[in-house]
Design a protein around this motif. Structure first.
Motif, short mmCIF file in Angstrom:
data_model
loop_
_atom_site.label_atom_id
_atom_site.label_comp_id
_atom_site.label_asym_id
_atom_site.label_seq_id
_atom_site.Cartn_x
_atom_site.Cartn_y
_atom_site.Cartn_z
N ASP A 236 5.10 17.45 -14.01
CA ASP A 236 4.98 18.98 -13.98
C ASP A 236 6.41 19.45 -13.46
N GLU A 237 6.69 20.59 -13.23
CA GLU A 237 7.65 21.26 -12.83
C GLU A 237 8.16 20.97 -11.40
N ARG A 238 7.21 20.27 -10.84
CA ARG A 238 7.56 19.92 -9.40
C ARG A 238 7.47 18.35 -9.32
N LEU A 239 7.53 17.61 -10.66
CA LEU A 239 7.69 16.24 -10.48
C LEU A 239 6.36 15.16 -10.25
N ARG A 240 5.26 16.04 -10.19
CA ARG A 240 3.95 15.23 -10.02
C ARG A 240 3.58 14.84 -11.48
N THR A 241 2.96 13.63 -11.31
CA THR A 241 2.38 13.10 -12.71
C THR A 241 0.88 13.22 -12.68
N SER A 242 0.07 12.74 -13.56
CA SER A 242 -1.02 13.11 -13.86
C SER A 242 -2.15 12.69 -12.55
N ASP A 243 -1.50 11.87 -11.66
CA ASP A 243 -2.12 11.42 -10.35
C ASP A 243 -1.63 12.26 -9.36
N PRO A 244 -2.10 12.93 -8.39
CA PRO A 244 -1.38 13.85 -7.61
C PRO A 244 -0.63 12.95 -6.31
N ARG A 245 -0.82 11.84 -6.46
CA ARG A 245 0.00 10.96 -5.25
C ARG A 245 1.30 10.40 -5.84
N VAL A 246 1.38 10.49 -7.21
CA VAL A 246 2.43 9.66 -7.86
C VAL A 246 3.31 10.83 -8.29
N PHE A 247 4.75 10.48 -8.21
CA PHE A 247 5.78 11.37 -8.73
C PHE A 247 6.80 10.46 -9.56
N ALA A 248 7.42 11.15 -10.55
CA ALA A 248 8.49 10.54 -11.24
C ALA A 248 9.67 11.31 -11.23
N PRO B 143 0.94 -1.22 -0.16
CA PRO B 143 0.04 0.11 -0.05
C PRO B 143 0.68 1.06 0.17
N PHE B 144 0.31 2.34 -0.63
CA PHE B 144 1.07 3.63 -0.59
C PHE B 144 0.17 4.83 -0.40
N GLY B 145 0.74 5.74 0.40
CA GLY B 145 -0.21 7.18 0.26
C GLY B 145 0.63 7.94 -0.77
N THR B 146 1.91 7.86 -0.77
CA THR B 146 2.74 8.61 -1.84
C THR B 146 3.56 7.69 -2.52
N LEU B 147 3.79 7.81 -3.88
CA LEU B 147 4.62 6.95 -4.80
C LEU B 147 5.61 7.66 -5.69
N LEU B 148 6.75 7.20 -5.69
CA LEU B 148 7.78 7.54 -6.52
C LEU B 148 8.18 6.61 -7.65
N LEU B 149 7.89 6.99 -8.78
CA LEU B 149 8.63 6.19 -9.86
C LEU B 149 9.81 6.70 -10.16
N ALA B 150 10.67 5.84 -10.13
CA ALA B 150 12.35 5.99 -10.51
C ALA B 150 12.72 4.78 -10.93
N THR B 151 11.89 4.32 -12.05
CA THR B 151 12.35 3.13 -12.58
C THR B 151 13.24 3.06 -13.65
N GLY B 152 13.91 4.42 -14.18
CA GLY B 152 15.23 4.61 -14.96
C GLY B 152 14.75 4.16 -16.43
N ALA B 153 15.77 3.74 -17.10
CA ALA B 153 15.71 3.48 -18.35
C ALA B 153 16.10 1.95 -19.10
N ALA C 116 -0.98 1.82 -15.78
CA ALA C 116 -1.67 2.03 -14.56
C ALA C 116 -2.69 3.44 -14.98
N GLY C 117 -2.24 4.00 -16.49
CA GLY C 117 -3.25 5.03 -16.95
C GLY C 117 -2.79 6.34 -16.71
N LEU C 118 -1.33 6.45 -16.10
CA LEU C 118 -0.74 7.54 -15.95
C LEU C 118 -0.23 8.18 -17.37
N GLU C 119 -0.08 9.32 -17.33
CA GLU C 119 0.27 10.02 -18.83
C GLU C 119 1.69 10.03 -19.09
N VAL C 120 1.96 9.21 -20.43
CA VAL C 120 3.37 9.11 -20.70
C VAL C 120 3.59 9.49 -22.11
N GLY C 121 5.01 9.98 -22.07
CA GLY C 121 5.26 10.37 -23.69
C GLY C 121 6.64 9.56 -23.89
#
Length: 386
Positions: free
Chosen positions: A253-265, A99-109, A242-247
């Motif tokens: 955004d400029e503060r590293l929030r994804t399209s879901d406010p609980r998830v960052f990258a 379970p998470f309240g906040t998630l950071l995606l740092a999955t690299g390349a 998961a349905g997050l916006e990807v390109g």
């Protein structure tokens, strides 16, 4: 934002930097790090440089005691297979749900694998296991052919040479690093490698990889080992499913929030909105550190934005440099100093604006160069001593 449990997916430098910053900034809640490699987190630049060349031993970012002191649960050898945003859970390959309240995606390349016949016979370099296999395979006289004349291909060529192997670089463009440094400096780097015995084949495309050889547009080139180094693709599958916006990366955004406010990258996977440059994805050590820290601060509701200029460095034979900014191939390049002696500064300009600068063999000037980037300057005032 709820931060009762923070989960970090990925175990590279961005992930570690975020964990360090979270604890330093006072976060005392549950913190879990998920990494798919069996190793604890480490910095990747050593894989193509000091570790591969034999100059230094492999080094972890921190030992297991550090994670215990920071009260971080570290799950190594674990792959996140699904992200359920509705439930607020991450599923691992062993079936466990975190379970998470906040998630950071740092999955690299991940290394790009071009559709070349016989590509399954080639190696890539992304993990320490990859570096160990390559290092163990290179003996005096071993011919290692690099498909790609970018940073990894060239750094490996220098390391292979240090191990006593014969390095060969195949580059499709007219010069290595042409897209980053432009033709003049690309030719400079090519000449550097040639002086050290590296075979550099430019304007050359690969048609097939065969046992003992690479078939190219310029003919057959003998090869004991083939390393494919044609770039990396951001590991966005988990986010996209998961349905997050990807390109070209996970869009933030400029503060590293994804399209879901609980998830960052953060790091190599993040297509981040730079406050000046706009959306950009940067695959470098410095950026991973700073984005990890920024993600942590944003999670905790503190100030910060993605406003620093990209920075990277390389060491290839006697060519040691630092680069700051973001130039384009069509930008004008101005050289100041002793290019033959590998002690000079390069400036890139678009009109009057300095878009990037690079110091080669001249130290303690990068901060001053950083101040110049983004400003207008008279070319006659750009010198080897900013």
């Amino acid at each position: 934002m709820g931060t009762e449990e923070i989960v970090v997916i990925g175990a590279g430098l961005a992930a570690v930097s975020a964990i360090e910053a979270l604890r330093d900034e006072g976060y005392a809640g549950r913190l879990t790090l998920v990494g798919k490699e069996p190793e604890l987190p480490y910095e990747r630049p050593q894989l193509s440089k000091d570790f591969l060349s034999g100059a230094k031993e492999f080094k972890l970012s921190h030992d297991k005691e550090w994670y215990a002191e920071k009260d971080v649960t570290v799950l190594t050898g674990a792959t996140a297979t699904a992200l359920n945003l509705d439930a607020g859970t991450v599923t691992l390959d062993n079936g466990e749900e975190l379970p998470f309240g906040t998630l950071l995606l740092a999955t690299g390349a991940d290394p790009k694998i071009p559709p070349i016949p016989g590509i399954e016979h080639a190696m890539t370099l992304r993990t320490v296991d990859d570096a160990r296999r390559l290092k163990d395979a290179v003996q005096p006289g071993t011919r290692v052919v690099m498909v790609g004349g970018g940073w990894i291909g060239l750094e490996v060529a220098a390391s292979v040479t240090a191990l006593g192997g014969q390095a060969v670089v195949l580059e499709a463009a007219a010069q290595p690093l042409r897209g980053v440094l432009g033709p003049t400096l690309g030719e400079h780097v090519a000449a550097l490698h040639t002086r050290h015995g590296v075979e550099v084949h430019t304007g050359t495309t690969v048609e097939a990889i065969e046992p003992g050889a690479v078939r190219t547009s310029a003919g057959e080139i003998p090869a004991d080992i083939v390393l494919v180094a044609v770039g990396a693709a951001p590991a966005t599958e988990l986010a996209a499913d998961a349905g997050l916006e990807v390109g070209d990366g996970v869009v933030v955004d400029e503060r590293l929030r994804t399209s879901d406010p609980r998830v960052f990258a953060a790091g190599d996977v993040a297509l981040a909105k730079h406050t000046v440059l706009g959306p950009i994805r940067v695959e470098h050590w410095d950026n991973a550190i700073k984005q990890g820290r920024l993600a942590a601060r944003t999670m905790l509701g503190k100030d910060g934005a993605y406003d620093w200029q990209p920075y990277f460095f390389t060491d290839q034979f006697e060519f040691s440099m630092e680069y700051v900014g973001h130039s384009a191939p069509e930008d004008e390049v101005l050289l100041r100093g002793n290019t033959e002696g590998d002690e000079f500064i390069a400036y890139w300009q678009r009109g009057a604006t300095v878009t990037a600068a690079m110091n080669v063999g001249i130290w303690d000037v990068n901060d001053k160069l950083r101040e110049l980037v983004g400003t207008d300057a008279d070319p006659d005032q750009l010198t080897e001593s900013p």
